[in-house]
Write a protein that holds these residues in place. Structure first.
Motif, mmCIF file in Angstrom:
data_model
loop_
_atom_site.group_PDB
_atom_site.id
_atom_site.type_symbol
_atom_site.label_atom_id
_atom_site.label_comp_id
_atom_site.label_asym_id
_atom_site.label_seq_id
_atom_site.Cartn_x
_atom_site.Cartn_y
_atom_site.Cartn_z
ATOM 1 N N THR A 162 0.813 -1.222 0.000
ATOM 2 C CA THR A 162 0.000 0.000 0.000
ATOM 3 C C THR A 162 0.840 1.263 0.000
ATOM 4 O O THR A 162 0.275 2.356 0.027
ATOM 5 C CB THR A 162 -0.889 0.043 1.252
ATOM 6 O OG1 THR A 162 -0.040 0.070 2.415
ATOM 7 C CG2 THR A 162 -1.816 -1.149 1.337
ATOM 8 N N GLU A 197 2.924 4.671 -0.186
ATOM 9 C CA GLU A 197 2.755 5.863 -1.015
ATOM 10 C C GLU A 197 3.987 6.146 -1.853
ATOM 11 O O GLU A 197 3.880 6.580 -3.000
ATOM 12 C CB GLU A 197 2.446 7.057 -0.108
ATOM 13 C CG GLU A 197 2.164 8.341 -0.849
ATOM 14 C CD GLU A 197 1.715 9.458 0.079
ATOM 15 O OE1 GLU A 197 1.486 10.575 -0.433
ATOM 16 O OE2 GLU A 197 1.595 9.232 1.305
ATOM 17 N N TYR A 241 1.613 3.098 -9.614
ATOM 18 C CA TYR A 241 0.301 3.643 -9.276
ATOM 19 C C TYR A 241 0.422 5.038 -8.659
ATOM 20 O O TYR A 241 1.491 5.448 -8.190
ATOM 21 C CB TYR A 241 -0.468 2.707 -8.341
ATOM 22 C CG TYR A 241 0.202 2.369 -7.026
ATOM 23 C CD1 TYR A 241 0.321 3.309 -6.010
ATOM 24 C CD2 TYR A 241 0.684 1.076 -6.776
ATOM 25 C CE1 TYR A 241 0.910 2.997 -4.801
ATOM 26 C CE2 TYR A 241 1.273 0.752 -5.572
ATOM 27 C CZ TYR A 241 1.383 1.711 -4.589
ATOM 28 O OH TYR A 241 1.976 1.396 -3.393
ATOM 29 N N ARG A 242 -0.681 5.742 -8.651
ATOM 30 C CA ARG A 242 -0.787 7.049 -8.006
ATOM 31 C C ARG A 242 -1.569 6.863 -6.719
ATOM 32 O O ARG A 242 -2.759 6.551 -6.735
ATOM 33 C CB ARG A 242 -1.493 8.035 -8.939
ATOM 34 C CG ARG A 242 -1.591 9.447 -8.384
ATOM 35 C CD ARG A 242 -2.249 10.362 -9.415
ATOM 36 N NE ARG A 242 -2.414 11.718 -8.903
ATOM 37 C CZ ARG A 242 -2.982 12.707 -9.573
ATOM 38 N NH1 ARG A 242 -3.435 12.479 -10.799
ATOM 39 N NH2 ARG A 242 -3.103 13.896 -9.032
ATOM 40 N N TRP A 243 -0.927 7.046 -5.604
ATOM 41 C CA TRP A 243 -1.487 6.732 -4.288
ATOM 42 C C TRP A 243 -2.634 7.668 -3.932
ATOM 43 O O TRP A 243 -2.602 8.863 -4.232
ATOM 44 C CB TRP A 243 -0.393 6.846 -3.238
ATOM 45 C CG TRP A 243 -0.798 6.457 -1.844
ATOM 46 C CD1 TRP A 243 -0.762 5.211 -1.288
ATOM 47 C CD2 TRP A 243 -1.300 7.342 -0.833
ATOM 48 N NE1 TRP A 243 -1.205 5.272 0.014
ATOM 49 C CE2 TRP A 243 -1.554 6.559 0.314
ATOM 50 C CE3 TRP A 243 -1.573 8.712 -0.794
ATOM 51 C CZ2 TRP A 243 -2.035 7.094 1.495
ATOM 52 C CZ3 TRP A 243 -2.073 9.254 0.389
ATOM 53 C CH2 TRP A 243 -2.299 8.443 1.515
ATOM 54 N N THR A 244 -3.638 7.109 -3.272
ATOM 55 C CA THR A 244 -4.722 7.904 -2.680
ATOM 56 C C THR A 244 -4.984 7.386 -1.271
ATOM 57 O O THR A 244 -4.732 6.199 -0.972
ATOM 58 C CB THR A 244 -6.025 7.791 -3.501
ATOM 59 O OG1 THR A 244 -6.521 6.442 -3.427
ATOM 60 C CG2 THR A 244 -5.807 8.173 -4.953
ATOM 61 N N GLU A 254 -7.814 2.650 -3.373
ATOM 62 C CA GLU A 254 -8.410 1.851 -4.447
ATOM 63 C C GLU A 254 -7.368 1.382 -5.462
ATOM 64 O O GLU A 254 -7.511 0.323 -6.070
ATOM 65 C CB GLU A 254 -9.498 2.659 -5.158
ATOM 66 C CG GLU A 254 -10.726 2.899 -4.293
ATOM 67 C CD GLU A 254 -11.835 3.610 -5.048
ATOM 68 O OE1 GLU A 254 -11.671 3.813 -6.279
ATOM 69 O OE2 GLU A 254 -12.854 3.951 -4.423
ATOM 70 N N GLU A 255 -6.293 2.155 -5.629
ATOM 71 C CA GLU A 255 -5.263 1.793 -6.608
ATOM 72 C C GLU A 255 -4.471 0.550 -6.205
ATOM 73 O O GLU A 255 -3.837 -0.090 -7.036
ATOM 74 C CB GLU A 255 -4.304 2.971 -6.832
ATOM 75 C CG GLU A 255 -3.414 3.313 -5.641
ATOM 76 C CD GLU A 255 -4.149 4.032 -4.521
ATOM 77 O OE1 GLU A 255 -3.575 4.132 -3.419
ATOM 78 O OE2 GLU A 255 -5.290 4.503 -4.743
ATOM 79 N N THR A 256 -4.508 0.187 -4.915
ATOM 80 C CA THR A 256 -3.815 -1.018 -4.460
ATOM 81 C C THR A 256 -4.765 -2.129 -4.047
ATOM 82 O O THR A 256 -4.315 -3.166 -3.552
ATOM 83 C CB THR A 256 -2.872 -0.698 -3.281
ATOM 84 O OG1 THR A 256 -3.644 -0.161 -2.191
ATOM 85 C CG2 THR A 256 -1.790 0.293 -3.687
#
Length: 319
Positions: free
Chosen positions: A154, A156, A166-169, A173-175
């Motif tokens: 997960t 960042e 991926y672009r972390w939020t 949801e991206e992971t």
């Protein structure tokens, strides 16, 4: 593996930080020899970590003690293990694993150093930091009896973010897909599923929400990188008394119904049968295995008034 709720990292060359980790209430401490230790201090840090393990064990037999060694391709792993495999060590945090073969390479080294040090039963926590580890999660989880836990990725800014792109939020949801693959591999292998870390040190509200979402997915613990995060993580992964009462009452209700010849019953307005009782028993077994938490089983021989208080209704019609 003990179902650790919180796994807190401490730089291996800073032994004074270990006391802070213990005071924070971490279930498990990882003494780091990899990323948090500068290259020119790594050799000396090995002995410091070994000394820290011995010192902690003199006053705390409960806490898990793992060491994150340097990855296999650095050629430092053997020297790390030679120094830190000492009585009192719980296991190895094994970085940069991509395939089941990497697990067996760690096994070959650890077998040797366990025998040499007179230590037995060391386990691995395997972080998922590489694309290969995601692709081969099932094989890694099943590769060795030493694999006791894996971590759904997960981060960042760390290795996995760079590897996947991926672009972390904060919502994660991206992971979700990546973590779900690891979770399923852990469940199949019967090992402890951990979710990854929360890097924003001051954002405890965000940490709480993230940890609770991880528990909702099925993870049972979380990596932490600061002592201030431990209490929040422990709370998120500790069943409440009401949850324990509900699950124990469900088992009681089913067993009372089964002893009366019924296969299903209403419990607090919910239809339950054997599958529900089996799930509740597994849930309770996990709750009782948590560090510092051992709810005692309640008497299942309920009188009618007691059963009414638990919300146990009449058996389901037609069953």
């Amino acid at each position: 593996m003990v179902p650790y709720r919180s796994i807190l990292f401490v730089p291996g060359h800073k032994p004074q930080w270990v006391d802070k980790a213990l005071a924070a209430g971490a279930d498990c401490v990882v003494l780091d020899l990899e990323d948090s230790v500068p290259a020119d201090l790594k050799a000396a840090a090995r002995q410091t970590v070994a000394d820290s393990i011995r010192a902690v064990r003199q006053r705390d037999t409960r806490v898990g003690l793992f060491v994150r060694v340097n990855p296999l391709d650095t050629r430092l792993t053997g020297g790390d293990l030679e120094a830190v495999v000492v009585p009192g060590l719980t296991g190895v945090f094994a970085p940069k694993i991509s395939t089941a073969t990497d697990v067996l390479r760690y096994d070959a080294l650890l077998d040797h150093f366990e025998e040499r040090a007179g230590v037995r039963g060391l386990e691995y926590i395997v972080p998922v930091e590489m694309i290969g580890a995601i692709q081969h999660a099932r094989e890694i989880a099943l590769a060795s009896p030493r694999v006791g836990a894996m971590i759904g990725p997960t981060a960042e800014h760390a290795d996995i973010a760079r590897a996947v792109g991926y672009r972390w939020t904060p919502e994660g949801e991206e992971t979700l897909y990546l973590r779900s693959r690891i979770l399923l591999a852990c469940r199949e292998a019967g090992i402890h599923p951990l979710t990854g870390l929360w890097e924003r040190l001051e954002d405890l509200a965000g940490l709480k929400a993230f940890a609770e979402k991880g528990r909702q997915l099925g993870f049972r613990g979380m990596i932490a990188i600061h002592p201030s995060h431990v209490a929040t993580v422990n709370e998120a992964f500790t069943p409440s008394p009401d949850e324990v009462d509900f699950h124990q009452g469900l088992v009681d209700a089913y067993e009372a119904a089964a002893s009366a010849g019924h296969g299903a019953v209403r419990y607090r307005g919910v239809h339950i049968d054997k599958a529900h009782a089996d799930t509740a028993r597994e849930w309770l077994a996990h709750a009782r295995a948590l560090p510092g938490a051992a709810p005692a089983p309640r008497d299942t021989a309920r009188r009618p008034a007691e059963r009414d208080a638990l919300g146990i209704d009449a058996p389901e019609g037609g069953h």
